[in-house]
Motif scaffolding. Structure first.
Motif, PDB file in Angstrom:
ATOM      1  N   ARG A  75       0.800  -1.225   0.000  1.00 35.18           N
ATOM      2  CA  ARG A  75       0.000   0.000   0.000  1.00 35.18           C
ATOM      3  C   ARG A  75       0.836   1.280   0.000  1.00 35.18           C
ATOM      4  O   ARG A  75       0.631   2.148  -0.874  1.00 35.18           O
ATOM      5  N   PRO A  76       1.794   1.492   0.933  1.00 36.06           N
ATOM      6  CA  PRO A  76       2.531   2.758   0.902  1.00 36.06           C
ATOM      7  C   PRO A  76       3.373   2.918  -0.357  1.00 36.06           C
ATOM      8  O   PRO A  76       3.548   4.043  -0.846  1.00 36.06           O
ATOM      9  N   ILE A  91       0.942   3.976  -3.220  1.00 35.52           N
ATOM     10  CA  ILE A  91       0.504   5.369  -3.082  1.00 35.52           C
ATOM     11  C   ILE A  91       1.639   6.321  -3.450  1.00 35.52           C
ATOM     12  O   ILE A  91       1.426   7.327  -4.148  1.00 35.52           O
ATOM     13  N   ALA A 141      -4.957   6.242  -6.248  1.00 39.33           N
ATOM     14  CA  ALA A 141      -4.319   6.419  -4.945  1.00 39.33           C
ATOM     15  C   ALA A 141      -5.358   6.356  -3.828  1.00 39.33           C
ATOM     16  O   ALA A 141      -5.130   5.738  -2.772  1.00 39.33           O
ATOM     17  N   ALA A 142      -6.516   6.975  -4.047  1.00 41.21           N
ATOM     18  CA  ALA A 142      -7.588   6.920  -3.044  1.00 41.21           C
ATOM     19  C   ALA A 142      -8.085   5.485  -2.869  1.00 41.21           C
ATOM     20  O   ALA A 142      -8.332   5.030  -1.743  1.00 41.21           O
ATOM     21  N   THR A 175      -6.367   2.746  -3.416  1.00 41.52           N
ATOM     22  CA  THR A 175      -5.312   2.002  -2.734  1.00 41.52           C
ATOM     23  C   THR A 175      -5.352   2.247  -1.237  1.00 41.52           C
ATOM     24  O   THR A 175      -5.245   1.313  -0.425  1.00 41.52           O
ATOM     25  N   ALA A 176      -5.509   3.504  -0.852  1.00 45.41           N
ATOM     26  CA  ALA A 176      -5.545   3.839   0.576  1.00 45.41           C
ATOM     27  C   ALA A 176      -6.706   3.153   1.289  1.00 45.41           C
ATOM     28  O   ALA A 176      -6.581   2.743   2.452  1.00 45.41           O
ATOM     29  N   GLY A 177      -7.827   2.996   0.593  1.00 48.82           N
ATOM     30  CA  GLY A 177      -8.990   2.450   1.253  1.00 48.82           C
ATOM     31  C   GLY A 177      -9.157   0.947   1.153  1.00 48.82           C
ATOM     32  O   GLY A 177      -9.866   0.353   1.964  1.00 48.82           O
TER      33      GLY A 177
END
Length: 449
Positions: free
Chosen positions: A315-316, A319, A430-431, A433-435
């Protein structure tokens, strides 16, 4: 690393290199091919798209066939088809014949590409070592993308356009010899989902064709085929795409991000190439060399990304790659008809390259890590299908938005619009991926609801 595992990794990376190389190596030779074979523009477009569309349409089938028949066997068959088709391309007397053999090349590539990833993940079962191996695999993939235009320019200049295809023949033979050293597959069971293969391939091919040709009829037919595909998979006792896999948020999100990655990434490569050659009037080889600062991060960062993914999870890393790429796409808004290449285009393209370099291994690790180990072939097939299909869509969409570089002012305006579309798609990714993307080790289908 034990010797047999190094051999496995090297061989499978070589196969994937050939597949990815043929996505881009032909582009720089198209004017020469057109002149030698008396081919018009639509024929030249299909010399490229015939390979890409079939590759995208059959990748899922290739992964499923490997899960049923054994990935070693399917990879060998893919190499054989790819090598024979490459020889046919090299001998083609006309544009139509070349298109037919490019289609056959795409079919062979679709057989072997998902199998290379599945063989690697089976050879490296541990999370950390698997992430490192996938980083090497992704680095070689990125190297093929960057080497394609440069190698194509050199070969066309030195040995003619047919050498682009002859070079595949001995390399394929060596890769087959190396694959024979791979341990035999464990006993496999099940059967091939013929109905799912046919309807899934038809849906993907029609949808990509619809975007390339701006055909509403083909688009509607593609949607209808997709609906039939879902219905077939729901009722099949041995579906090619077990719909339960999509219950994994990590798996579903990783594939959407992979699609967005290639949609904006390959679309940007196209419009930047057209800008350099059509607006700035650089020769093909010079333009390819000028783009190396953007391509090099793909190759250099992918192994590093594998280690970062192994340590921190995907994830990081994903992003970071997406936001870096957004910054590069936004920098393209500074490009004008008379911008200096070093001062405007290359910094933007280099940031996009850094973003792609960070993303490539991480999205693969997230997708494969989000499903049970025995579905690695299907997972890699879906991931590669998403990348190739959305990449073809990105090339078509960005090309349509930018228009012809023969009208520089309009083209530069279109390039700006395309850059904004790409930036928006990566921000959305990116949104997502974050969620939705978590630790692959804790996001298997059974536990990721």
């Amino acid at each position: 690393m034990p010797d047999h595992r190094a051999t496995v990794l090297l061989t499978q990376c070589a196969g994937m290199f050939l597949v990815q190389l043929d996505v881009t190596v032909v582009n720089v030779a198209l004017p020469t091919i057109g002149a030698r074979l008396h081919a018009d523009l639509p024929v030249l477009q299909w010399i490229v798209d015939g390979y890409t569309v079939v590759l995208a349409a059959l990748l899922l089938c290739g992964g499923a066939l490997g899960d049923v028949l054994g990935h070693r066997r399917v990879v060998l068959a893919g190499f054989a088809v790819f090598g024979a088709a490459s020889a046919g391309c090299a001998l083609a007397p006309a544009g139509s014949t070349l298109i037919a053999f490019r289609v056959a090349q795409g079919a062979g590539a679709a057989l072997l590409l998902p199998g290379t990833l599945a063989v690697i993940t089976r050879t490296y079962p541990g999370r950390r070592e698997q992430a490192r191996a996938l980083g090497i695999w992704a680095g070689v993939s990125a190297l093929a993308l960057s080497a394609g235009p440069v190698l194509g320019g050199v070969l066309v200049s030195v040995a003619g356009w047919r050498s682009l295809f002859w070079i595949n023949v001995p390399l394929t033979a060596l890769a087959m010899a190396g694959t024979l050293l791979v341990p035999r597959d464990p006993p496999a069971s099940g059967r091939v989902d013929v109905k799912g293969t046919v309807t899934g391939a038809a849906a993907l091919a029609l949808l990509v064709f619809a975007v390339i040709e701006s055909s509403v009829a083909a688009g509607l037919a593609g949607v209808a085929a997709a609906v039939v595909f879902v219905a077939v998979e729901r009722s099949s006792p041995a579906p090619m795409l077990p719909l339960a896999l999509l219950r994994s948020r990590t798996f579903a999100a990783a594939n959407l991000v992979a699609g967005a990655m290639n949609f904006a990434g390959l679309g940007t490569i196209l419009v930047v190439t057209l800008y350099l050659q059509g607006v700035r009037h650089m020769p093909p080889l010079t333009a390819a060399l000028a783009m190396l600062p953007g391509f090099l991060p793909l190759s250099l960062l992918a192994p590093v990304t594998g280690r970062l993914t192994a340590r921190f999870g995907p994830r990081p890393v994903m992003i970071s790659g997406l936001l870096t790429g957004v910054a590069g796409l936004c920098l393209l808004l500074r490009v004008t008809e008379h911008s200096t290449v070093a001062g405007s285009v290359l910094p933007a393209f280099a940031l996009v390259g850094v973003g792609l370099g960070l993303l490539t291994a991480a999205v693969v690790a997230a997708a494969v890590g989000g499903v049970p180990a025995d579905k690695a072939g299907v997972a890699s097939g879906v991931n590669n299908t998403a990348r190739q299909a959305f990449g073809a869509l990105g090339i078509a969409a960005f090309g349509a938005i930018a228009g012809s570089p023969a009208q520089p002012a309009a083209f530069v305006h279109g390039l700006h619009v395309a850059a904004l579309v790409g930036a928006a798609s990566w921000l959305a990714a990116a949104a997502l991926t974050a969620g939705a993307v978590g630790d692959p080790g804790r996001n298997r289908v059974a536990g990721d609801r």
